[in-house]
Design a protein around this motif. Structure first.
Motif, short mmCIF file in Angstrom:
data_model
loop_
_atom_site.label_atom_id
_atom_site.label_comp_id
_atom_site.label_asym_id
_atom_site.label_seq_id
_atom_site.Cartn_x
_atom_site.Cartn_y
_atom_site.Cartn_z
N ASN A 63 -1.10 -5.23 3.49
CA ASN A 63 -0.58 -5.73 2.20
C ASN A 63 0.94 -5.79 2.13
OD1 ASN A 63 0.02 -3.03 1.85
ND2 ASN A 63 -1.27 -2.74 0.04
N GLU A 64 1.65 -5.18 3.09
CA GLU A 64 3.10 -5.28 3.13
C GLU A 64 3.58 -6.13 4.31
OE1 GLU A 64 4.94 -1.46 2.84
OE2 GLU A 64 3.96 -0.98 0.93
N LYS A 65 2.64 -6.81 4.94
CA LYS A 65 3.00 -7.67 6.09
C LYS A 65 3.03 -9.12 5.66
CE LYS A 65 1.46 -4.56 9.73
NZ LYS A 65 0.63 -4.39 10.93
N ASN A 100 3.25 -5.74 -7.86
CA ASN A 100 4.39 -6.58 -7.42
C ASN A 100 4.00 -8.05 -7.40
OD1 ASN A 100 2.67 -6.25 -5.23
ND2 ASN A 100 4.27 -5.76 -3.75
N LYS A 131 -2.03 -4.72 -7.56
CA LYS A 131 -1.09 -5.73 -7.01
C LYS A 131 0.04 -5.96 -8.02
CE LYS A 131 -5.08 -8.01 -4.92
NZ LYS A 131 -6.07 -7.17 -5.60
N THR A 143 -5.93 -9.39 2.19
CA THR A 143 -4.65 -9.38 1.45
C THR A 143 -3.96 -10.75 1.44
OG1 THR A 143 -3.52 -8.62 3.47
CG2 THR A 143 -4.21 -6.92 1.90
N HIS A 201 -2.84 -11.78 -2.12
CA HIS A 201 -1.75 -10.91 -2.57
C HIS A 201 -0.42 -11.36 -1.94
CE1 HIS A 201 -0.07 -6.51 -2.90
NE2 HIS A 201 0.59 -7.36 -3.65
N ARG A 202 -0.45 -11.62 -0.64
CA ARG A 202 0.77 -12.08 0.04
C ARG A 202 1.22 -13.44 -0.50
NH1 ARG A 202 3.67 -8.31 1.33
NH2 ARG A 202 5.04 -10.03 1.93
#
Length: 455
Positions: free
Chosen positions: A19-21, A207, A205, A168, A171-172
């Motif tokens: 999720n942070e990639k 952000n 989510k 994800t 989300h991205r």
């Protein structure tokens, strides 16, 4: 949120790996295999032959009835038109293209002079020609959903719940492509003639919600973001409709029955590009994750890219990998190998290592009733399972097996490890076969009766 839906479960979301990639662009493969069945409805008929030169975005598959056209995701020469393996099992007619790496854009792809001046009919036609389907996995043709809902739908919902563990990509997209999402929402608002579009996003989510709200404020867009509590299957369209509007879709019905239309985040982005740029669906964002993947990532690749190349781009698979899944762990389908291509509905490919194998050799129902509590469709899975085992087709139908959304909540919660969801897929097929047989028998009897009268 108006109200919560019934049932549901709380699996670990397992999203931390990706999720942070940021979404990475995968290098186009030397060869793509594009299935002619990437939508709800009959497969497309190939419009190209072996040896033909095709350009990026060129139509290579035409549909009849319910469906959506299919386009070349690279430019190059058609190497074969033949059945090839795909994610739904078995083989399907596919167009195989040898990539020349030139990405020559087809003359069919052209942006309108002024997208904002287009009529509703022109916009729907552009969505149709772009081959857009429900890219969350349902793959229902988007132009059909729009055209059949105009005048009936008063609530347009964008599904940003992404409740399946591991996945994800949506989300991205919220973080990296919020302007495209909001742009697609504005086009949907115009097509349906509604004053606002609602984006439902689970509250894990935050952000993503902030990124969307920032663009909405900047553009003064007719869009509202609803924060939803985390619970699977929050992203099921019937559950999402209830969570946002408080209305329940009737048994056997569709969101349109309560004035709703639901679209996936990546479908909304595809609508934006179809209307603004005239670009058809030729690429897909796929989450590659699971305990069997060396370095999980979010990858964007041309449709038709072999899944084996996605795993290679993530450092390959661990030696103890025992299962591959196309889709999420709850609703995805296990695969015999990685020899299948990315399709329009491929949101994730997962690989699991041996320490996660929780299959029981002797699955046993202990009548605990937890599956009944978990079912978001108010069904009774333990009885449905019994009816499938005993081949009681009429009882299956009477117990509303066709309302099962195959979310997997019952299988997840079952302490006896019963293969509930799989058995319901089998049961639904049996009900369809019985109905087809009964219809054929009735038609034969009617024909015999008419022949008797004429005699």
């Amino acid at each position: 949120m108006a109200q919560a839906f019934f049932g549901g479960v709380h699996p670990n979301d397992m999203k931390a790996a990706t999720n942070e990639k940021a979404i990475e662009q995968l290098q186009a493969p030397a060869q793509v295999v594009i299935p002619m069945s990437m939508h709800f409805g009959a497969p497309c008929t190939p419009t190209v032959s072996k040896g033909d030169y095709v350009k990026l975005g060129q139509k290579i598959g035409e549909f009849k009835g319910l469906g959506a056209p299919i386009h070349a995701s690279v430019s190059g020469t058609v190497a074969a038109v033949e059945p090839r393996p795909y994610s739904m099992g078995g083989k399907v007619m596919s167009v195989v293209i040898d990539n020349d790496f030139k990405d020559d854009l087809s003359e069919e792809v052209h942006a309108p002079a002024d997208p904002d001046a287009l009529s509703v009919e022109e916009m729907v036609e552009m969505v149709k020609q772009a081959g857009i389907v429900g890219m969350g996995g349902a793959t229902f043709p988007t132009h059909t959903k729009i055209s059949s809902g105009i005048g009936k739908v008063d609530t347009v919902i964008i599904n940003g719940a992404e409740c399946e563990p591991y996945i994800t990509g949506d989300h991205r997209a919220m973080l990296e492509r919020p302007a495209e999402i909001i742009g697609g929402c504005c086009y949907l608002a115009k097509m349906f003639g509604v004053s606002k579009v609602v984006i439902g996003v689970e509250d894990n989510k935050k952000n993503g919600i902030e990124a969307l709200n920032k663009v909405i404020e900047e553009q003064k867009a007719p869009v509202v973001v609803e924060s939803l509590r985390c619970r699977y299957p929050q992203g099921g369209e019937k559950q999402l409709c209830q969570a946002i509007t408080g209305k329940q879709v009737p048994p056997g019905g569709l969101p349109a029955n309560i004035g709703c239309a639901v679209f996936n985040i990546n479908t909304t982005i595809a609508i934006y590009h179809a209307i603004k740029d005239g670009m058809p669906v030729v690429r897909k964002v796929v989450t590659v994750s699971g305990s069997g993947v060396v370095e999980p990532k979010n990858l964007e690749c041309p449709i038709g890219t072999p899944v084996s190349l996605l795993f290679d781009a993530c450092g390959g698979l661990k030696d103890e990998t025992f299962k591959l899944i196309a889709g999420g762990p709850m609703m995805g389908m296990a695969q015999a190998s990685a020899d299948f291509p990315v399709a329009k509905g491929t949101g994730a490919v997962l690989a699991f290592a041996a320490n996660e194998n929780k299959v029981s050799e002797d699955p046993t129902c202990i009548r605990c009733g937890r599956c009944v509590e978990a079912c978001p469709m108010h069904l009774e899975p333990l009885y449905l399972y019994l009816y499938v085992q005993k081949n009681r087709i009429e009882d299956l139908e009477a117990a509303h097996v066709m309302d099962c959304i195959e979310c997997g909540a019952c299988s997840y919660i079952c302490p006896g490890r019963l293969h509930l969801t799989h058995s319901f897929k089998v049961g639904k097929q049996k009900v369809k076969e019985a109905a087809a047989k009964a219809k054929a028998a009735a038609e034969a009897a009617k024909a015999a009766e008419e022949a008797k009268k004429e005699a």
